[in-house]
Design a protein around this motif. Structure first.
Motif, short mmCIF file in Angstrom:
data_model
loop_
_atom_site.label_atom_id
_atom_site.label_comp_id
_atom_site.label_asym_id
_atom_site.label_seq_id
_atom_site.Cartn_x
_atom_site.Cartn_y
_atom_site.Cartn_z
N TYR A 57 32.73 88.37 110.47
CA TYR A 57 31.99 88.76 111.67
C TYR A 57 32.57 88.05 112.89
O TYR A 57 33.24 87.02 112.78
CB TYR A 57 30.51 88.43 111.50
CG TYR A 57 29.83 89.34 110.50
CD1 TYR A 57 29.55 90.67 110.81
CD2 TYR A 57 29.50 88.87 109.22
CE1 TYR A 57 28.94 91.50 109.89
CE2 TYR A 57 28.88 89.71 108.29
CZ TYR A 57 28.60 91.03 108.64
OH TYR A 57 28.01 91.86 107.73
N SER A 70 26.23 85.63 105.40
CA SER A 70 25.46 85.01 106.48
C SER A 70 24.02 84.75 106.11
O SER A 70 23.11 84.97 106.90
CB SER A 70 25.52 85.91 107.74
OG SER A 70 26.84 86.04 108.18
N SER A 103 24.85 81.10 112.24
CA SER A 103 23.50 81.58 112.57
C SER A 103 22.47 80.46 112.49
O SER A 103 22.66 79.46 111.81
CB SER A 103 23.10 82.72 111.63
OG SER A 103 22.89 82.23 110.32
N GLU A 145 15.60 90.36 116.69
CA GLU A 145 15.77 90.28 115.24
C GLU A 145 14.54 89.60 114.67
O GLU A 145 14.22 88.46 115.05
CB GLU A 145 17.04 89.52 114.89
CG GLU A 145 17.47 89.71 113.46
CD GLU A 145 18.94 89.33 113.23
OE1 GLU A 145 19.32 89.19 112.07
OE2 GLU A 145 19.67 89.18 114.23
N CYS A 178 21.61 89.98 116.50
CA CYS A 178 23.02 89.78 116.20
C CYS A 178 23.78 91.06 116.56
O CYS A 178 23.20 92.13 116.70
CB CYS A 178 23.22 89.41 114.74
SG CYS A 178 22.79 90.73 113.60
N GLY A 225 23.84 86.17 123.34
CA GLY A 225 24.55 86.41 122.10
C GLY A 225 25.29 87.73 122.08
O GLY A 225 26.35 87.84 121.44
#
Length: 1791
Positions: free
Chosen positions: A26, A64, A90, A157, A215, A243
């Motif tokens: 990622y 993750s 994270s 999220e 994310c 982010g």
């Protein structure tokens, strides 16, 4: 280019291992890896002689998730012996790694985690080398404020770390008067269908501004779907957080065209540009599959932060001593994570990192409290054509210091989105309308059904106004009118509030109570409440006793008493020194009465000799002048107003009667009458005007009480016979209602203002109510005259009474000084009664010496010494007397108002000190009970902390549950074996160690526990990976949920239930602000979003929060509570663990926060553990907990549980344990029972060997349990009647009956005071509460704060003195603050006092700025509001939100007055009285003269003489009384009485004549020279207007030429301009013209309103809660007398005697009927006095009279009797000059 990580500075450099955990699949991991390589290489290149060599040991993470990161961290610590960590990427991963780092003393440095859910204050070895979210939320809020958006929806999220942004975003938006109406949380694992459904839901709502905080992977999926469903089109706003903005290069630009982004501003520099080029080359080398165009477009901030973090770490290693890596190993097996050996280097490395400072790529790098000390600046970007264009910069100190450049919005639009849309574009608005309207009121509402479409068609005034407003909206509305039959208006409000309908279109009155449930528009019609009753003649203007009406009976009596009192005082002072006040005793009373009442006409003839009596008389004559003038003025007023009045006009009079009262059936008036104290049985509902008439005519009701618009309709139809009173109560007017927060309420308010400012509103009213044809009396009572009462003259009577008494007292003191020796002798030698008689005799028969010495200065000089002594004595005594009276008065007041304190009997029983326990043989440890010998064992793990209450409670319940199950089910196929692991520190690593040991070492199939959310969060991760159900009985926080962890089961209610109960409690007591005190971690904060939403639903808010860490020191807790003390809110919701709560309450008690006025509400977790908290600490608090249904089974369980608990915990306090069964005991019991029951529904158990595939530390690759899925399904299907009610799991959570109990802690017990249910709310009314401080008074929820934000309210400066009754500003020289007075500020501050919270206000005068400019200053955020006499206009309401109007207004014309020539007459002076009254008055003049002649003739020389003179004497005397100019002195007391009464009659007659003539010459005589606006427009004359007013724009709209308009500033300028002819007329708002007319009564007249306006209102920024709250407050004071009192104070309405200019006044001739009583009185008294006198004459001469009658015929007898009477004896005649003989004669006559 070798791998830079392997670069060696020197061959002898010591290696220093650093762990790097990242996910190279990622973007963040890829970006950071390149930057870290470059940083290490650059450092060693620049520092070739470094003493240490950084060795990066990299562990990749592919998913993750927490377990992968945990495995990597354990591997790096135990096998690689790393001394520091960089990463992971994270927040969820960092949280667990930081916990490990804290245990092992290994610094964990994060370059990517901005969420404040992970912070150095929780994890001392965690370092954040990136900015926090707290910075970017302020930039987002500034952006929202810049574009005027009021609502923002966050899409985040849905995990602890995504939600962590919300509290900060809420606070930041609140500071700019914006809000979050709803939220959208989406899980990382969400399907596309779920994301689509969430976005579709957002589409149906009105807000169009979205802040996306996820994310990058989830964001890409969201934008793909948003594009597909049309949410990236015109009108939408998308704002990316840090982010995503920092990763725009990794998002397809076509997906995010037009979005805005906020990211930290990295200062430009050559070094940064060079790094960008090198970084791009290196990145493409390491990632050959990357797209070069994306990589080179923008350097991510993550690259900079990772570079600086790595550089800081390498630099820090150079500042520590030699490194000796300790072997990192577990002491008790590989799974005991909590007992690892710590690193020897960690603390020194941490200190070195804290001291590192250097110029990094991102600016100066410095750590403060473990976090990067960033310069507070953010850049704002706009994505256009695949590039991020910087459009502005925000800084912490200056805000958006660069004006934003033009933006390309989604849909390639250049138009700034308004941020909202009406959510009805694809659906029809279902608007409720009242059905079954009586034809009599169909001018308001008239409904019909279209037979073709079957839709309701609506006509009438209400719908014309609504549809006219709708036409003004900038969007279309599709409307369906839904008639609601047989429902009153309050029920309609409830239907809209609960979402059944989209609004109400009706003739609905805006009330405070209704406005709590719905939002109203501005009123489209003014209203009030009046009384309608049969008309009766107003006897105050026509009647026998009309002359009495101007003064009320009390004032008549007091006035008469003061006349006599003054006469007595003057007689006392004049008697010793004035011959005119001496004579026979029989004459004294007549002298007193004659003198005192003759002052009524200033016709007294006696001369005053004594100076004190002169002072008394002068003051009294002034009082008489005031009284007579007031009488005349009020009589004039009474004769001017209309002659008819309603038979009932006073609501209190109506209430006292027993008659029935009618009201309109659907109106709110019934509730109003009940509030006023009317008995329900007396109220008769009526439906129509015809029913009104029938009820009044038949006498069924004495009056109708209803709203003025309905009564107006009735009066128009029934002119004759009925009258309407003045308004008894004001209301908010008629408005349209919509759900709370609806955009339609605000938009339609502006539309209503628009049509009100034009002729459209008047035209609609004209259409439906035909105003021009209304010839009925208005009945509005705007003109009235009231009796003058004693309260109007109290001061006057006090003054004259005090002066009279003072003069008399001083005179008597002098008398005492002159005669002190005689007085002492009298008192010394006589008893009291004799002494008093002798003193009076001494005073009355004053010696010649005293009389003759009145002018002798020598004797006066001798008395000076005595007087001086006496004066000194008086000067001492009088202050003491005053103080005594003052204190006595206040003592009386206090005693009167004091309530006897209630005594409380202490009903507590003595504490039971000793309890015997008898343990029977069958009550062994129930956990060891075996159902059968052949049952298969089924291992279950139990993780709890037996050192704390929840663990202790749950352990007992679980033992009992298992024992009870196997006792009831002896043939069970399985045997539950509980493997217990205790936790002593309640932290994540201990729980993780226990879970690993249970899963791998004990091969358990399920786990019960652990106790806390933070522990459960990690154990649920393990359970999900191992397919082992984790059953929690204690975690109510929604930070851990089955939707995230499929194998997690919550066997307890969620916090979402209790927050609604808390909100209902807040609403019940009217609190508006609540402060949560919560445990400052992810799980404590998880309550806040739900609490915010629940409070928002009841119009309450969270102004600030207080988060306290579990590890906080007492000093920190004290400082937080002291901070709360300085703020205004006094309602606290406490949501912490019991250990922290106890510490908080100890300190709160110590600093006085458990005293009167404070409110503490405990959440479920504390309420269920009240037995474990010292009751003295929480006396008076409220608690909310889930309601457990009472049952015999539950009561039996409680007894057994108590015995078992005390057996297992012998040190426990029995009184606490037995006081209340904790809910945790019930939930743990039911959870254990469910688990045992579920094991019976699965097949044979084959325990899989739980092992790791890649070593004991690879947590993410454990072999799964074969039993887990079947056991999970069995648990989902389990249903039984548990102790807590029916046990059933829905979506992994307990399906609870949604009910909560509310308790009050009093005297150590939790007393239930109410129950809340989801369907019925607080269905039981709350019982009386004992609040903190043992108070019975409900706390208001706030106090005046000693700190906090002050509202900066703009007020207009430089107000002309002529208008200072509206606004008057002064500056306090001490504080330099502006002080404000006047009508405007009194209304504002009265409304503020109604608010359920305090406001700190600073008035800021704005000089030389008109009102439209003030509006702009508020709209752009320069000020927080406007307090001014500002008219509500449609244009202004586009920029700000107005309150409801606090004063009605309109536009009128003032012009010079001209006379109405039609009313002039030669004989106008005769018109005030009717001919009959003229004749009767003349007759009574002569009659009175005859009576007085008869009485005075025998004793008074002035009434004697030749017979030819007698008629002249009678006529001259009688008519001279008309001007009170008679010169004859009365001798006889009877004639004096007759004359006094007659003079009073004459005074009444002359006053009435003057009053009515004044009325006739005033009424309808004057009119303005210009009264028509069109006539004024056609002329060429100039027109004046108030300079600061909006009237200029109005005149320009009407077509006036600008050159003709002359701005004026003050009433004086108005007068000057009109007098000089500079302007022909003034056009201005009626309140200002009213002030002008009051000051300039003569010569000017005001026309009726030519245009209506929205009235005066206070202005606040768009979306401000103050506009709505103050609107409700204004409605409250409008519905009471407070508003009228304020207007009375500043505009003195009762004293306004100027003509209103409306021509509604009339005046009629006065007739005999108005004075019948007066003439009867004077005639009767005159005749009576004459008869008594003649009787006395007969008695004196009875022998002579008898002789005459006996010896003469009748005619001769009459002649002789007359001769005897007429020819008075010589004795009588000669005695007329001798006072002594005259006195004897009068005395003889009296006898």
């Amino acid at each position: 280019m070798l791998n830079p990580a392997s670069t060696q500075p020197t061959e002898t450099a010591a290696p220093f291992k650093v762990g790097l955990i990242l996910d190279t699949n990622y973007p963040i991991g890829q970006i950071a890896l390149t930057s870290i390589h470059l940083a290490i290489a650059d450092f060693y290149t620049a520092n070739a002689n470094s003493t240490k060599h950084l060795v990066v040991v990299q562990h990749n993470s592919s998913s993750s998730d927490v377990l992968t990161a945990a495995s990597s961290a354990l591997e790096l610590i135990t096998r690689e012996s790393v001394l520091a960590f960089l990463g992971p990427d994270s927040a969820s991963e960092v949280e667990f790694v930081a916990d490990l780092g804290m245990k092992a003393n290994i610094p964990v440095i994060s370059y990517s985690v901005t969420s404040q859910s992970v912070a150095p204050c929780c994890f001392p070895f965690f370092i954040r080398a990136a900015p926090t979210d707290a910075l970017q939320v302020h930039a987002i809020a500034a952006l929202v404020q810049e574009y005027g958006w009021r609502h923002v929806v966050p899409i985040y999220e849905n995990d602890n770390h995504g939600e962590a942004l919300l509290p900060f975003l809420v606070d930041a938006l609140d500071n700019v008067e914006a809000a979050i109406p709803y939220r959208c949380g989406i899980r990382f694992s969400a399907t596309d269908d779920h994301i689509s459904s969430e976005l579709y839901r957002l589409q149906t709502l009105q807000t169009r501004v979205f802040v996306i905080h996820t994310c990058v992977q989830l964001a890409v999926r969201i934008f793909i779907i948003a594009n597909r469903i049309g949410m990236m089109s015109e009108g939408y706003v998308w704002i990316l957080t840090e982010g995503l903005t920092s990763l725009l290069g990794w998002i397809d630009s076509e997906l995010v065209q037009g979005v805005l982004g906020v990211s930290t501003q990295i200062p430009d520099s050559e070094r940064l540009n060079g790094f960008k080029r090198r970084w791009t080359r290196q990145f493409l080398t390491e990632n050959p599959d990357a797209d070069p165009s994306r990589v080179s477009s923008e350097l991510s901030n993550y690259a900079v932060w990772a570079y600086d973090a790595a550089w800081a770490l390498v630099l820090a290693t150079e500042h520590i001593g030699p490194v000796t890596n300790s072997t990192i190993r577990t002491s008790n097996g590989c799974h005991n994570l909590s007992t690892m050996v710590v690193s020897d280097t960690g603390k020194s490395l941490l200190q070195a990192l804290f001291s590192v400072q250097f110029d990094g790529l991102g600016g100066k790098f410095q750590l403060v409290n473990g976090e990067l000390n960033m310069t507070g600046a953010c850049r704002i970007i706009n994505v256009v054509d695949g590039k991020a264009h910087k459009i502005g910069i925000w800084t912490q100190n200056e805000g958006l210091k660069r004006c934003l450049r033009p933006v390309i919005w989604p849909g390639e639009s250049m138009v700034v989105p308004k941020g909202r849309d009406v959510p009805t574009s694809d659906k029809r608005l279902r608007l409720a309308v009242p059905g079954a309207i009586d034809p009599g009121f169909q001018s308001f509402i008239n409904l019909m059904v279209d037979k073709t479409t079957n839709r309701t068609l609506a006509k009438g005034f209400v719908f014309d106004m609504f549809e006219a407003a709708v036409r003004q909206l900038p969007y279309a509305l599709l409307i369906d009118y839904i008639p609601i039959e047989h429902v009153n208006y309050d029920s309609l409000v409830e239907l809209v509030a609960n979402g059944s309908y989209d609004g109400i279109v009706a003739d609905m009155t805006i009330t405070v109570e209704r406005s709590m449930s719905v939002d109203f528009t501005q009123p489209y019609k003014k209203s009030g409440i009046s009384i309608l009753a049969p008309a009766v003649t107003d006897k105050s203007s026509k009647g026998t006793w009309v002359f009495i009406k101007p003064l009320n009976p009390t004032l008549w009596v007091i006035s008469a008493a003061f006349f006599i009192f003054t006469g007595i005082i003057i007689w006392l002072m004049e008697h010793p020194v004035n011959e005119e006040f001496r004579g026979p005793r029989s004459r004294h009373r007549g002298t007193i009465i004659n003198f005192s009442f003759s002052t009524l006409a200033f016709s007294h003839t006696e001369k005053m000799v004594n100076n004190f009596s002169r002072v008394t008389l002068i003051v009294w004559l002034f009082v008489v002048f005031i009284l007579t003038s007031s009488y005349t003025a009020n009589l004039s007023s009474m004769l001017t107003v209309k002659q008819l009045k309603p038979s009932v006009s006073d609501i209190n009079e109506l209430k006292k009667s027993t008659a029935s009262v009618g009201y309109l059936q659907r109106s709110f008036v019934k509730n109003k009458l009940l509030e006023l104290g009317f008995d329900k049985s007396r109220l008769l509902p009526l439906k129509s005007p015809q029913e009104y008439a029938d009820a009044l005519e038949s006498g069924s009701v004495a009056a109708i009480v209803d709203e003025t618009p309905y009564l107006g309709v009735f009066i128009n139809e029934h002119c004759d016979g009925y009258e309407m009173s003045s308004e008894i109560c004001k209301t908010g007017g008629f408005g349209f209602a919509f759900p709370k927060g609806s955009v339609l309420a605000a938009d339609l308010s502006r539309a209503i203002l628009k049509i009100t400012e034009t002729d459209e509103s008047s035209a609609i009213q004209q259409k439906w109510f035909d105003l021009d044809q209304n010839t009925c009396s208005s009945g509005d009572g705007s003109l009235s005259s009231k009796q003058l009462g004693l309260d109007s003259f109290e001061g006057l009577f006090c003054i004259t009474g005090a002066i009279s008494c003072l003069c008399c007292v001083i005179f008597l003191i002098k008398f005492y000084i002159q005669n002190k020796h005689k007085l002492r002798d009298i008192v010394a030698h006589n008893p009291l009664r004799t002494s008093l008689h002798e003193i009076w005799k001494l005073y009355y028969e004053v010696t010649d010496q005293v009389r003759s010495s009145s002018g002798a200065s020598s004797e006066l000089g001798e008395r000076n010494g005595e007087e001086t002594k006496l004066a000194a004595l008086i000067s001492k005594v009088v202050p003491l007397l005053y103080k005594s009276l003052f204190h006595s008065y206040w003592f009386y007041r206090i005693c009167k108002n004091m309530r006897d304190p209630k005594t409380h009997q202490d009903t507590k029983k003595k504490h039971i000190c000793f309890i015997f326990y008898i343990i029977l043989f069958h009550m062994l440890n129930p956990a060891s009970t075996q159902p059968t010998e052949t049952a298969a064992p089924f291992k279950v793990g139990l993780i709890l902390d037996t050192n704390y209450p929840i663990g202790q409670i749950a352990l007992t319940s679980i033992h009992l549950a298992i024992a009870d199950f196997y006792t009831a089910n002896a043939n069970s196929t399985k045997h539950l074996v509980v493997v217990q692991h205790n936790s002593s520190s309640s932290d994540v690593l201990t729980a993780a160690s226990s879970a690993l040991e249970l899963i791998k070492g004990e091969s358990v199939h399920a786990i019960l526990g652990p106790d806390t959310a933070s522990e459960v969060s990690f154990v649920a991760h393990l359970g999900t990976n191992a397919n082992i159900p984790i059953i929690s009985y204690s975690v109510t926080s929604q930070s851990v949920a089955p939707c995230c962890f499929p194998f997690f089961i919550r066997a307890a209610p969620t916090d979402a239930l209790q927050v609604h109960a808390i909100a209902a409690l807040v609403q019940e007591y009217g609190w508006r602000h609540v402060v949560p005190i919560y445990e400052n971690d992810n799980h404590g904060e998880a309550l806040l979003p739900f609490l915010v939403d629940a409070l928002d639903n009841v119009e309450a808010a969270i102004p600030y929060r207080c988060g306290i860490r579990f590890s906080a020191t007492d000093d920190h807790i004290s400082s937080e509570l002291y901070r709360l003390q300085t703020l205004q809110t006094r309602v606290f919701v406490i949501h912490t663990c019991v250990q922290l709560a106890v510490r908080i309450f100890i300190i709160a008690n110590r600093i006085g926060m458990m005293s009167k006025g404070y409110v503490w509400i405990l959440t479920e977790g504390l309420t269920s553990l009240l037995g474990w908290i010292d009751s003295e600490l929480v006396q008076g608090v409220l608690g909310v907990s889930t309601q457990i249904p009472d049952s015999e089974r539950l009561n039996g369980f409680k007894r057994r549980w108590t015995r078992q608990f005390l057996t297992e915990n012998p040190d426990a306090d029995p009184s606490r344990v037995s006081s209340e069964l904790s809910n945790y005991a019930v939930w743990a019991y039911d959870a254990a029972w469910a688990l045992v029951l579920a094991t019976e529904h699965i097949g044979p158990v084959t325990n899989s060997t739980i092992r790791t595939s890649n070593g004991c530390h690879n947590l993410s690759t454990m072999v799964v349990s074969d039993t887990g899925k079947s056991l999970l399904q069995a648990l989902f299907s389990v249903q039984f009647d548990g102790l807590g009610g029916k046990f059933q799991l829905v979506n992994g959570e307990l399906n609870m009956t949604k009910a909560c109990r509310v308790v009050n802690v009093v005297d150590g017990k939790a007393q239930k005071i109410g129950i809340w249910t989801q369907n019925e709310g607080l269905k039981r009314r709350l019982k009386p509460v004992i609040w903190p401080g043992e108070s019975m008074v409900v706390p208001k929820g706030w106090d005046v704060p000693t700190s906090g934000k002050r509202l900066r309210l703009a007020v207009p400066g430089a107000i002309d003195p002529g208008f200072q009754s509206f606004i008057n500003l002064m500056v306090d020289k001490t504080t330099n603050r502006t002080l404000a007075k006047g009508f405007v500020f009194d209304m504002f501050e009265a409304a503020v006092r109604q608010l359920p919270y305090a406001l700190l206000i600073d008035y800021i005068p704005i000089e030389h700025v008109n009102y439209d400019s003030l509006v702009e200053l508020v709209a752009n955020g320069s000020y927080d509001g406007i307090v001014a006499d500002m008219t509500i206009t449609a244009e202004r309401s586009m920029s700000v939100d107005f309150t409801q109007p606090y004063k009605l207004s309109g536009i009128s014309i003032v012009a010079p007055a001209v006379k109405d020539k039609g009313s002039k007459s030669t004989w106008v002076f005769i018109k005030p009285l009717k001919p009959s009254l003229w004749v009767i008055s003349a007759a009574f003049f002569y009659f009175t003269g005859v009576i007085i002649w008869i009485i005075e003739h025998r004793v008074n020389e002035e009434f004697r003489g030749p017979r030819s003179r007698h008629h002249g004497t009678i006529i001259s005397f009688s008519f001279s009384t008309l001007a009170f100019s008679h010169s004859e002195k009365m001798v006889n007391n009877f004639s004096r009485v007759t004359l006094i009464v007659w003079l009073f009659v004459v005074f009444i007659l002359t006053s009435s004549y003057t009053a009515n003539l004044s009325s006739m010459l005033t009424v309808k005589q004057l009119k303005p020279s210009v009264s028509d606006i069109n006539e004024l427009k056609k002329s060429t004359a100039s027109v004046g207007y108030l300079q600061r007013s909006f009237v200029k724009n109005k005149l320009l709209e009407l077509g006036f030429d600008k050159s003709r308009l002359l701005p004026l500033k003050s009433p004086q300028e108005y007068a000057d301009a009109l007098e000089s002819g500079s302007v022909a007329a003034i056009v201005d708002e009626t309140p200002y013209l009213g002030v002008f007319i009051n000051e300039h009564c003569d010569g000017y007249e005001m026309s009726s309103e030519i245009c209506k306006t929205g009235g005066f209102g206070f202005a606040f920024p768009k979306g401000s809660v103050l506009a709505a709250d103050l609107s409700r407050a204004i409605l409250k004071i409008t519905e009471t007398d407070e508003s009228s009192a304020i207007q009375q104070k500043w505009f003195d309405l009762d004293q306004n005697t100027c003509s209103s200019g409306d021509g509604s006044l009339s005046s009629k001739q006065l007739g005999l009927d108005s004075f019948e009583g007066l003439f009867c009185i004077t005639g009767a008294i005159s005749c009576l006095c004459c008869v008594i006198f003649l009787i006395k004459f007969y008695i004196q001469n009875k022998h002579k009279l008898r002789d005459i009658v006996a010896h003469n015929p009748l005619r001769t007898s009459l002649h002789e009797i007359w001769k005897l009477y007429y020819e008075v004896t010589d004795q009588v005649r000669s005695s007329s000059g001798a006072s002594s003989e005259l006195g004897e004669s009068i005395n003889l006559a009296s006898n």
